[in-house]
Design an enzyme around this catalytic site. Structure first.
Site, PDB file in Angstrom:
ATOM      1  N   CYS A 218       0.844  -1.194   0.000  1.00  0.00           N
ATOM      2  CA  CYS A 218       0.000   0.000   0.000  1.00  0.00           C
ATOM      3  C   CYS A 218       0.888   1.256   0.000  1.00  0.00           C
ATOM      4  O   CYS A 218       0.983   1.969   0.994  1.00  0.00           O
ATOM      5  CB  CYS A 218      -0.939   0.012   1.196  1.00  0.00           C
ATOM      6  N   CYS A 398      -4.934   2.514  -5.379  1.00  0.00           N
ATOM      7  CA  CYS A 398      -4.575   3.130  -4.116  1.00  0.00           C
ATOM      8  C   CYS A 398      -5.600   4.224  -3.812  1.00  0.00           C
ATOM      9  O   CYS A 398      -5.563   5.285  -4.440  1.00  0.00           O
ATOM     10  CB  CYS A 398      -3.174   3.733  -4.242  1.00  0.00           C
TER      11      CYS A 398
END
Ligand code: UQ1
Length: 466
Positions: A218, A398
């Site tokens: 991430c 994202c």
């Protein structure tokens, strides 16, 4: 995941897949609101009953977001009888890790994003609550680290995620463990809980947020937490764009830009400049000593030391040693799979998705939603002696929180080429942060994750699977 691999206490996961000694991990603790989970063989100290062997059509190493998703999608294909599929994972807990940024921002608690691992596994799947000692792909077998049992397989899926290496930054484990330090990290179950308190406590001074060199699950999260903290301090009249501001904010990143994809990087760079955040590009945090942080310079310049009053640190990450040191690994230690089919390049009965795989895309839970259906389709074809036909295009996403309410929904495929789900929706330019995406991040994704994704019925941008 996420980060994602969205999984469990990464500290517990990283350590228990590796060795008993790391049970002393200072970051490991359990919530008290539920009955204690059943003990692991590691914890009881029982030693291996070596030599015993079990066989399964499919052995899945890892019960994180990739492992659970792929196991349940396979089960739902109707091609497997009870216990044909087995999951191996030493974790007791399963955490929705993409939510840890929200925990850091004080929007959610880490406890509400946590479930018992065993409760998420269909009872037609055999669950080995154990770690892996080694892979023997020539003999189509995996050896468990706690029981010493050997599991034979027809097909092996390797999805144990990656390891968060707290000790990669000198002084970080001690600084995180110190309750009074304003040093924290959203990258662990316990430390995510510390973050919001540090944000609340800081009245004035230098706040530094870091992003490490190398693999980061991430990859937007190191700055998501910064944007949320900035918003918090702005609302508390502790931050303003003009000098002097009580709090000054610095983003110290190993990258040469705000983000790896030019389209979204340009938006974030503009935000950074508008909001008066200092950038230290190509700066990689290597040590913490009291209130001093030292950065290696990736452009070859001399190390830099900065004084801070608040530090959000992101440790380095990498493959678990039982993967890295196995015959399945590529040069970097990830499971060496074909980037289109997710099948191992050498051992054709081995497959991998998620953070542990070599798939050259950003490691997120969203990526897993697109990788898993490809793996499942190709594996089922392989069971019929057919060649893989499904292709993974590198899709990943994202949802980048730029304040408490808004999200820049970055979605892209291999090569950093945007692949936007809502590109055609009027009023939803994905090149801008939106409240609608903020609602998705805060409410919809955590809900659909536990409701559907871990059960194998969520296909990410493709919606629900049949
Ligand atoms: C997604 O499916 C998902 O899983 C639940 C996320 O959670 C971590 C995401 O962040 C994203 C972006 C997706 C992709 C789904 C859509 C509808 C864009």
């Amino acid at each position: 995941m996420f980060f994602i691999k969205a999984t469990r206490c990464v500290c517990a996961r990283a350590s228990l897949f590796e060795s008993r000694s790391s049970l002393t991990c200072p970051l490991l603790s359990s919530p008290t609101t539920k009955a204690a989970p059943r003990a692991r063989s590691f914890a009881t100290g029982s030693r291996p009953v070596t030599g015993t062997s079990n066989g399964h059509k499919i052995v899945v190493v890892g019960g994180g977001s990739a492992g659970l998703n792929v196991s349940h999608q396979l089960l739902r294909s109707g091609r497997f009888a009870p216990e044909d599929i087995a999951i191996v994972d030493p974790a007791v807990w399963h955490d929705y890790q993409p939510g840890w940024t929200l925990v850091g921002g004080g929007v959610k608690t880490n406890r509400e994003l946590r479930r018992h691992e065993a409760d998420l596994i269909d009872n037609k799947i055999k669950f080995y609550n154990d770690g892996v000692r080694g892979f023997n792909p020539q003999d189509k077998a995996v050896t468990l680290s706690g029981s010493g049992q050997t599991l034979a397989y027809d097909h092996l899926i390797v999805a144990p995620g990656i390891k968060i290496d707290y000790s990669s930054i000198k002084g970080l484990p001690e600084a995180l463990a110190d309750k009074n330090s304003l040093i924290s990290s959203i990258y662990g179950y316990d430390t995510s809980d510390k973050v919001f308190g540090t944000i609340q406590k800081l009245q004035k001074g230098n706040a530094i947020f870091t992003h490490p060199a190398g693999t980061v699950k991430c990859a937007g999260a190191p700055q998501k937490i910064m944007w949320m903290a900035l918003d918090y301090w702005k609302r508390a009249n502790r931050y303003n764009h003009t000098t002097p501001s009580p709090i000054d904010i610095t983003f110290a990143t190993a990258l040469p830009a705000m983000f790896g994809v030019p389209k979204y990087s340009a938006v974030l760079e503009e935000l950074r400049q508008d909001r008066g955040v200092e950038a230290l590009f190509q700066h990689d945090l290597v040590s913490i000593d009291g209130d001093k942080a030292t950065f290696a310079r990736l452009d070859g310049a001399d190390e830099v030391t900065r004084r801070f009053d608040f530090l959000h640190a992101v440790p380095k990450m990498g493959p678990h040693s039982f993967v890295k040191e196995s015959p399945l690994a590529d040069g970097a230690g990830f499971v060496d799979v074909d980037q289109s089919t997710t099948r191992h390049k050498t051992f054709h009965d081995v497959w991998s998705v998620g953070d542990a795989s070599s798939l050259p895309t950003s490691k997120t839970a969203a990526a897993i939603t697109s990788q898993v259906p490809v793996l499942v389709q190709n594996l089922l074809l392989a069971m019929d002696n057919k060649e893989p036909a499904a292709v993974y295009d590198g899709y990943t996403s994202c949802p980048l929180l730029t304040d408490y309410d808004r999200v820049l929904l970055a979605e892209f495929k291999y090569g950093g080429v945007p692949k936007e789900t809502f590109g055609g929706v009027p009023g939803l330019d994905q090149g801008k942060p939106h409240r609608a995406f903020g609602m998705m991040k805060k409410h919809f994704f955590p809900w659909v994750y536990f409701k559907s994704m871990v059960k194998g019925t969520w296909g990410g941008p493709s919606g629900w699977l049949k």
